[in-house]
Design a protein around this motif. Sequence first.
Motif, PDB file in Angstrom:
ATOM      1  N   ALA A 150      38.539  44.377  50.472  1.00 50.17           N
ATOM      2  CA  ALA A 150      37.439  44.608  49.484  1.00 50.17           C
ATOM      3  C   ALA A 150      36.584  43.452  49.759  1.00 50.17           C
ATOM      4  O   ALA A 150      35.345  43.618  50.139  1.00 50.17           O
ATOM      5  CB  ALA A 150      37.926  44.535  48.018  1.00 50.17           C
ATOM      6  N   ILE A 151      37.168  42.349  49.579  1.00 48.18           N
ATOM      7  CA  ILE A 151      36.101  41.197  49.788  1.00 48.18           C
ATOM      8  C   ILE A 151      35.534  40.912  51.269  1.00 48.18           C
ATOM      9  O   ILE A 151      34.259  40.425  51.387  1.00 48.18           O
ATOM     10  CB  ILE A 151      36.570  39.856  49.176  1.00 48.18           C
ATOM     11  N   THR A 152      36.329  41.422  52.231  1.00 48.98           N
ATOM     12  CA  THR A 152      35.848  41.336  53.432  1.00 48.98           C
ATOM     13  C   THR A 152      34.727  42.343  53.788  1.00 48.98           C
ATOM     14  O   THR A 152      33.403  41.923  54.196  1.00 48.98           O
ATOM     15  CB  THR A 152      36.913  41.744  54.589  1.00 48.98           C
ATOM     16  N   LEU A 153      34.578  43.509  53.363  1.00 52.24           N
ATOM     17  CA  LEU A 153      33.543  44.506  53.269  1.00 52.24           C
ATOM     18  C   LEU A 153      32.409  43.916  52.403  1.00 52.24           C
ATOM     19  O   LEU A 153      31.289  44.014  52.861  1.00 52.24           O
ATOM     20  CB  LEU A 153      34.227  45.708  52.946  1.00 52.24           C
ATOM     21  N   LEU A 154      32.682  43.267  51.176  1.00 50.27           N
ATOM     22  CA  LEU A 154      31.492  42.657  50.603  1.00 50.27           C
ATOM     23  C   LEU A 154      30.881  41.614  51.318  1.00 50.27           C
ATOM     24  O   LEU A 154      29.641  41.655  51.243  1.00 50.27           O
ATOM     25  CB  LEU A 154      32.027  42.250  49.284  1.00 50.27           C
ATOM     26  N   HIS A 157      36.188  51.989  40.471  1.00 47.26           N
ATOM     27  CA  HIS A 157      36.631  51.240  39.468  1.00 47.26           C
ATOM     28  C   HIS A 157      37.687  50.367  40.195  1.00 47.26           C
ATOM     29  O   HIS A 157      38.058  49.223  40.090  1.00 47.26           O
ATOM     30  CB  HIS A 157      36.988  52.079  38.220  1.00 47.26           C
ATOM     31  N   THR A 158      38.510  51.220  41.089  1.00 51.03           N
ATOM     32  CA  THR A 158      39.916  50.409  41.416  1.00 51.03           C
ATOM     33  C   THR A 158      39.217  49.318  42.261  1.00 51.03           C
ATOM     34  O   THR A 158      39.902  48.380  42.243  1.00 51.03           O
ATOM     35  CB  THR A 158      40.474  51.525  42.401  1.00 51.03           C
ATOM     36  N   LEU A 159      38.173  49.515  43.007  1.00 57.31           N
ATOM     37  CA  LEU A 159      37.634  48.652  43.699  1.00 57.31           C
ATOM     38  C   LEU A 159      37.386  47.364  42.948  1.00 57.31           C
ATOM     39  O   LEU A 159      37.757  46.037  43.217  1.00 57.31           O
ATOM     40  CB  LEU A 159      36.331  48.809  44.416  1.00 57.31           C
ATOM     41  N   ARG A 160      36.660  47.555  41.754  1.00 62.23           N
ATOM     42  CA  ARG A 160      36.719  46.375  40.703  1.00 62.23           C
ATOM     43  C   ARG A 160      37.564  45.755  40.278  1.00 62.23           C
ATOM     44  O   ARG A 160      37.714  44.478  40.211  1.00 62.23           O
ATOM     45  CB  ARG A 160      35.828  47.082  39.588  1.00 62.23           C
ATOM     46  N   VAL A 161      38.818  46.506  40.055  1.00 59.24           N
ATOM     47  CA  VAL A 161      39.998  45.783  40.107  1.00 59.24           C
ATOM     48  C   VAL A 161      40.333  44.854  41.046  1.00 59.24           C
ATOM     49  O   VAL A 161      40.725  43.664  40.656  1.00 59.24           O
ATOM     50  CB  VAL A 161      41.172  46.811  39.774  1.00 59.24           C
ATOM     51  N   TYR A 162      40.237  45.147  42.216  1.00 56.11           N
ATOM     52  CA  TYR A 162      40.570  44.403  43.247  1.00 56.11           C
ATOM     53  C   TYR A 162      39.820  43.061  43.269  1.00 56.11           C
ATOM     54  O   TYR A 162      40.202  41.930  43.390  1.00 56.11           O
ATOM     55  CB  TYR A 162      40.394  45.038  44.666  1.00 56.11           C
ATOM     56  N   ILE A 163      38.505  43.256  43.234  1.00 58.33           N
ATOM     57  CA  ILE A 163      37.426  42.102  43.154  1.00 58.33           C
ATOM     58  C   ILE A 163      37.842  41.257  41.995  1.00 58.33           C
ATOM     59  O   ILE A 163      38.005  40.004  42.330  1.00 58.33           O
ATOM     60  CB  ILE A 163      36.091  42.530  42.942  1.00 58.33           C
ATOM     61  N   GLU A 164      38.030  41.738  40.870  1.00 60.15           N
ATOM     62  CA  GLU A 164      38.370  40.919  39.576  1.00 60.15           C
ATOM     63  C   GLU A 164      39.553  40.124  40.156  1.00 60.15           C
ATOM     64  O   GLU A 164      39.731  38.822  39.637  1.00 60.15           O
ATOM     65  CB  GLU A 164      38.850  41.676  38.445  1.00 60.15           C
TER      66      GLU A 164
END
Lengths: 239, 239
Positions: free
Chosen positions: A184-188, A206-213
């Motif tokens: 996730a954060i790599t792609l960001l 939303h799931t992505l958000r969970v990872y980022i969080e």
Amino acid sequence: MGTEVELGQILQDLENTNTLEELSNVAEQLRGILQVEHLTYHWVDGAGDQYGYTTYSDAWDERYRDKNYHRIDPVILGCFQRFHPVDWKSLDWSSRIAKSFLEDARNHGVGNQGYSIPIRGPNGQFALFTVNHSCDDRTWQRFISTFGRDLILVAHFINRKALEFEEDRQPDSKRNLSPREIDAITLLALGYSRAQVAHSLSISEHTLRVYIESARSKLGAHNTTHAIATALSRGLIVV
Amino acid sequence: MGTEVELGQILQDLENTNTLEELSNVAEQLRGILQVEHLTYHWVDGAGDQYGYTTYSDAWDERYRDKNYHRIDPVILGCFQRFHPVDWKSLDWSSRIAKSFLEDARNHGVGNQGYSIPIRGPNGQFALFTVNHSCDDRTWQRFISTFGRDLILVAHFINRKALEFEEDRQPDSKRNLSPREIDAITLLALGYSRAQVAHSLSISEHTLRVYIESARSKLGAHNTTHAIATALSRGLIVV
DNA sequence: TTTCTACTCCCCAAAAATGGCGGGGGAGGA
DNA sequence: TCCTCCCCCGCCATTTTTGGGGAGTAGAAA
């Protein structure tokens, strides 16, 4: 001549150094062997915090900090873009500010010849090891070709110690990121928006958000940008 | 013994190298002198683009890329966080994926002993120079203490050449960031919001936006996060 | 001199990110 | 076994960021 042997001993001594004082002593010995006027090890840190060993006068050292000279010093600027050691003569001293800086330096006892070795460590660490002297060009040239390689090693060993000392001062607390969090954060970090990242990982936004969080909280970051910067400088992700 | 002299010659040859082939030849000579099974110079580039010289089998080289092993290889991960050369034994091979990676490597002809030297260049460049061999621990230990320092120099010189070659291939399109732009994105990277940054720089939030925008366009970034990540990995800012 | 770059300020509306709440299943270690 | 961590999904409202406009100064380079 025994210079080779002596330099080998210097490296050995550097390896066995455990305190800043000892390091300064070794540096002083080295200065004796090389027969130069000044030696500087200079850890350059975006913030302007600096750390190191120098034989320049206190007045110059202080002035350098006060005036934020690390922002305009062609030696720093030049070395920051290069990998190989730099003879000061090969730098660009043509701009007005560079000239006035140079004059100021001379007036504070800095010699006319210099050789600076850029050194980079983990987490964007950047340092310079500089030898400074006053002599004519030919003598200096001879000095460089004699000691150039050894100086690279010396710079390497000094920096190794500097990093060790620094490490002792700030123990890190890091949990590992999960693979998905890293994705996730790599792609960001590569510039994709959350929607794009979610799509690219084939998960809901939303799931992505969970990872980022969760990455953010693991990294102790205030926001996503901070999390990315932290992960990058800790070497957890690579872009 | 003449090994010292020979290594000195290798460094000399490296300096005079102008093509990749010549570099490979010198590397091959070096392998002869050191009497080791494998030598690898490996430019690591998050995206997975890789560039270098290796004596590993093509099969392993390919497999490594295909499987994105650079993401889990403890050698890469470990070296990325360190400055000093790393004996493979000192790395953490305990996790399951690391073990299966190791086994895979062995099956493809990678020796049991390794010594890797991390090298960092401008703009966040990162490379590894690795010596690999099969032998018992004591022999390896002796090898390291004999050649450790020389290997650092070799790594340095090889990387210098690699950077030169790379430079020729991509004429850079980088304008420098202005001091204010650097201030702005540095603070953002530290986790401050735009409002906080603007306040801390004593400028209006609108002005701040101008800096961020212009930094972004200079860096060719899609958004702020991307700009920060780019600036960090190019070594333009440090946090 | 003119031109260029860096620096500073302003408005508006749309898009994106965040903070908080909830839910479920599975794999592995203590 | 239980507990923890990883993986996945939904909706709400609020805050923040972004993408378009616009304008003026000073200093350095050409």
